[in-house]
Design an enzyme around this catalytic site. Structure first.
Site, PDB file in Angstrom:
ATOM      1  N   HIS A 143      87.210   6.968  22.279  1.00 47.94           N
ATOM      2  CA  HIS A 143      87.000   7.852  23.397  1.00 47.94           C
ATOM      3  C   HIS A 143      87.582   7.412  24.502  1.00 47.94           C
ATOM      4  CE1 HIS A 143      84.792  11.808  24.791  1.00 47.94           C
ATOM      5  NE2 HIS A 143      85.101  11.080  25.746  1.00 47.94           N
ATOM      6  N   GLU A 186      77.102  16.656  26.527  1.00 46.89           N
ATOM      7  CA  GLU A 186      77.053  15.649  27.799  1.00 46.89           C
ATOM      8  C   GLU A 186      76.521  16.497  28.932  1.00 46.89           C
ATOM      9  OE1 GLU A 186      80.420  13.251  30.683  1.00 46.89           O
ATOM     10  OE2 GLU A 186      81.154  14.997  29.519  1.00 46.89           O
ATOM     11  N   ASP A 210      85.806   6.241  28.183  1.00 48.62           N
ATOM     12  CA  ASP A 210      86.014   7.519  28.670  1.00 48.62           C
ATOM     13  C   ASP A 210      87.097   7.577  29.578  1.00 48.62           C
ATOM     14  OD1 ASP A 210      85.539  10.413  28.754  1.00 48.62           O
ATOM     15  OD2 ASP A 210      83.614  10.156  30.130  1.00 48.62           O
TER      16      ASP A 210
END
Length: 328
Positions: free
Chosen positions: A13, A196, A274
């Protein structure tokens, strides 16, 4: 040097533009004579106040990335950073909306430059990179269709997945069903950001509508233990980004983060960064903080790296090659 630096790592990710080193973006802006100095702090790093401001800083940084050659250079810079942190395999999110405005011809040119850079980077630093095309949720379903068509036409050994990113609070997963069906029919593997900024309900809606193998983040499943059990039983993989979640205020610190409890309850978690330079993190820092918070040891990190490789969207031969690196 950190004791975790040399441990081989797998990351699933990573937003390509969000991984752009601040120095790289400053240099590119100077070349183009663009003044975006307001997005940097006195220390030269990205500076933002909250999530809405983070998105504005992110967009301003992306504004100087304007052509395939810029993305070629970006990929090499990102791969160098990841390899320095011990990453041996990485999957990055690429958006046809950023790369060519959703035009298939332009997207193909961007992707060719990115692929060329990925091959060059693998030769120079040993990291294997694959791409996941994403649509942008807050741009709406019609733009998502265009992104999916771009991805479907270029699916292959490098572009192996399709997902959705952007503002999780807008629209519903079902609004994007056409785009995901298109991508799935082209053979692309499916992931989706969820859990999230929305809670368990958003995760359930995403699982029901889009049927992803993996969830980007997914950490707020912890608020519904029945959902946690369902994720564990189904084998759904969570692309967890602890440092990102802490930086954005979802959790006060690493010790308060649910990754340890999710793992303990049998959910297949992975460790990711991220948008690392925006959140002042790296895969090394993630390992350091998780070790400090939960006393995770080398055996735990190696297990999660292998778990991440098992969930990777690459072919069997690539997995076999990377598996040998993880054993080193």
């Amino acid at each position: 040097m950190s004791e975790w630096a040399a441990l081989p790592k797998v990351e699933l990710h990573l937003h390509l533009e969000g991984a752009a080193p601040a120095a790289f973006i400053r240099g590119l802006a100077a070349e183009k004579r663009e003044d975006i100095s307001g997005i940097f702090g006195k220390d030269g790093n990205y500076a933002w106040r909250d999530f809405p401001h983070f998105l504005k800083v992110y967009e301003a940084a992306c504004s100087v990335l304007r052509g395939p050659q810029d993305y070629h250079r970006l990929v090499l810079a990102v791969m160098e950073e990841s390899a320095a942190a011990g990453v041996v395999y990485s999957e990055c999110f690429l958006s046809p909306d950023f790369c060519g405005g959703g035009d298939p011809g332009a997207w193909a040119e961007y992707l060719a430059a990115i692929r060329e850079a990925a091959a060059e980077g693998e030769r120079s630093c040993g990291l294997t990179l694959r791409g996941i095309a994403t649509c942008i949720r807050h741009l709406g379903p019609e733009r998502a269709k265009r992104a999916a068509l771009c991805a479907a036409e270029t699916a292959g050994d490098f572009l192996t997945g399709f997902g959705i990113a952007g503002d999780e609070t807008l629209l519903t997963p079902a609004d994007f069903l056409w785009a995901f069906d298109c991508a799935r029919e082209a053979g692309l593997r499916i992931t989706a950001h969820a859990g999230e900024w929305q809670g368990p309900g958003g995760i359930r809606d995403t699982l029901r509508a889009l049927r992803p193998e993996r969830l980007g983040h997914g950490v707020r499943a912890i608020e519904d233990l029945a959902l946690v059990d369902e994720l564990a039983e189904a084998g759904t993989v969570l692309e967890v980004c602890p440092g990102s979640n802490v930086a954005l205020g979802l959790y006060r610190d690493f010790r308060a983060h649910p990754i340890h409890e999710l793992d303990r309850r049998g959910v297949r978690v992975t460790i990711n960064t991220d948008d690392p330079p925006f959140f002042r993190t790296s895969m090394i820092r993630e390992y350091e903080e998780l070790h400090r918070a939960f006393d995770w040891d080398e055996g735990q990190f190696r297990r999660l790296a292998r778990q991440a490789l098992d969930a990777a969207f690459c072919d069997a031969d690539t997995k076999s090659r990377i598996a040998k690196k993880l054993e080193g």
